[in-house]
Each structure stands twice: as C-alpha cells, then as structure tokens.
Motif scaffolding. Structure first.
Motif, PDB file in Angstrom:
ATOM      1  N   VAL A  32       0.812  -1.180   0.018  1.00  0.00           N
ATOM      2  CA  VAL A  32      -0.206   0.069  -0.096  1.00  0.00           C
ATOM      3  C   VAL A  32       0.944   1.331   0.112  1.00  0.00           C
ATOM      4  N   HIS A  33       0.901   2.017  -1.085  1.00  0.00           N
ATOM      5  CA  HIS A  33       1.821   3.083  -1.132  1.00  0.00           C
ATOM      6  C   HIS A  33       1.083   4.341  -0.791  1.00  0.00           C
ATOM      7  N   THR A  34       1.788   5.393  -0.460  1.00  0.00           N
ATOM      8  CA  THR A  34       1.732   6.585  -0.252  1.00  0.00           C
ATOM      9  C   THR A  34       1.380   7.190  -1.856  1.00  0.00           C
ATOM     10  N   MET A  35       0.941   8.535  -1.641  1.00  0.00           N
ATOM     11  CA  MET A  35       0.803   9.069  -2.989  1.00  0.00           C
ATOM     12  C   MET A  35       2.115   9.423  -3.507  1.00  0.00           C
ATOM     13  N   ARG A  36       3.124   9.734  -3.038  1.00  0.00           N
ATOM     14  CA  ARG A  36       4.381   9.867  -3.351  1.00  0.00           C
ATOM     15  C   ARG A  36       4.846   8.799  -4.027  1.00  0.00           C
ATOM     16  N   GLN A  37       4.915   7.790  -3.338  1.00  0.00           N
ATOM     17  CA  GLN A  37       5.482   6.275  -3.993  1.00  0.00           C
ATOM     18  C   GLN A  37       4.694   5.839  -4.907  1.00  0.00           C
ATOM     19  N   ALA A  38       3.275   6.145  -5.103  1.00  0.00           N
ATOM     20  CA  ALA A  38       2.597   5.577  -6.104  1.00  0.00           C
ATOM     21  C   ALA A  38       3.073   6.550  -7.362  1.00  0.00           C
ATOM     22  N   LEU A  39       3.100   7.646  -7.222  1.00  0.00           N
ATOM     23  CA  LEU A  39       3.500   8.713  -8.283  1.00  0.00           C
ATOM     24  C   LEU A  39       4.896   8.316  -8.963  1.00  0.00           C
ATOM     25  N   ASP A  40       5.925   7.752  -8.185  1.00  0.00           N
ATOM     26  CA  ASP A  40       7.198   7.245  -8.399  1.00  0.00           C
ATOM     27  C   ASP A  40       7.411   6.069  -8.534  1.00  0.00           C
ATOM     28  N   ASP A  41       6.407   5.322  -8.870  1.00  0.00           N
ATOM     29  CA  ASP A  41       6.483   3.962  -9.354  1.00  0.00           C
ATOM     30  C   ASP A  41       7.052   3.806 -10.657  1.00  0.00           C
ATOM     31  N   GLU A  42       7.883   2.687 -10.795  1.00  0.00           N
ATOM     32  CA  GLU A  42       8.461   2.598 -12.154  1.00  0.00           C
ATOM     33  C   GLU A  42       7.583   2.392 -13.264  1.00  0.00           C
ATOM     34  N   GLN A  43       6.597   1.516 -13.053  1.00  0.00           N
ATOM     35  CA  GLN A  43       5.547   1.501 -14.075  1.00  0.00           C
ATOM     36  C   GLN A  43       4.703   2.679 -14.677  1.00  0.00           C
TER      37      GLN A  43
END
Length: 122
Positions: A70-81
């Motif tokens: 479960v990602h934070t918003m920042r982690q989701a936006l920084d995701d490689e895909q």
C-alpha cells in the motif's frame, strides 16, 4: 495488503508467518470465521507483520499469497511502471500559475476519445 479468500492462501500465509496454530484455531477455520473474528486475528497478525519490512514480506509472500504494498501518494507517483507508461505529464494551466507554472496531471488510459500519449505531448 494481503487477501486470503481461499484456504490455500490462508494456509500459505500462516506457514510464511510461522504461526501453525492458526490453521487449527476454530475462530479462523473459514474465510467467514476470519471475518467474524477479524479483531482477534489482527491482534495476532499485526505484531508479526511489524517485525519485517514491506519488501521482506513481499519477497516472502509473493507467488503464494495475493499481496501488494500500500503506497503513499508519492510512492505511487514515483512507481517505475507509472514512469515507463508516461502516466504523469506536466501541463501548463491557463488560469492557475503555480511555480514553476506547471502541474502534474495523471493520464488515464482507455478514456473514450483519448488519442494516446502523442496527443498530450507538447
């Protein structure tokens, strides 16, 4: 997030957690039982999950138990895909000029009339 809606996933999770007694505990015998006794189950599982990092649990559970971080918003936006699919594009807003006068917008694939990535490139 972990989802064990089938007994095979529940058994695999219990094995990975080294908690064999949970498979014979009548409170957790079926998926419905686990939902009914969710609070008690979470009291048992929470400390066990806290003992390892998300990445360690993903490595341990992947392939045997449906799981995902479960990602934070920042982690989701920084995701490689997200980066590889160019899902975040910078656009200049005609009315709001926030420094540096660009905001990030999420491109949603498959929207009716969407011409694809080349249509949004400037």
């Amino acid at each position: 997030m972990i989802f064990c809606n089938k007994d095979k996933f529940w058994t695999a999770l219990v094995d990975a957690l080294d908690l064999p007694g949970l498979t014979t505990d009548p409170r957790f015998a079926t998926f419905a039982d686990r939902l009914t006794h969710k609070a008690a189950l979470l009291e048992i599982l929470a400390p066990r999950f806290a003992a390892r990092t998300t990445q360690e649990w993903l490595a341990r559970l992947s392939g045997s138990v449906p799981c995902a971080p479960v990602h934070t918003m920042r982690q989701a936006l920084d995701d490689e895909q997200v980066r590889l699919r160019e899902m975040i594009v910078e656009v200049t807003h005609p009315r709001f000029h926030y420094p540096p006068e660009r905001i990030a917008a999420l491109r949603v694939a498959g929207v009716l009339g969407d011409a694809g990535p080349e249509a949004t490139a400037s």
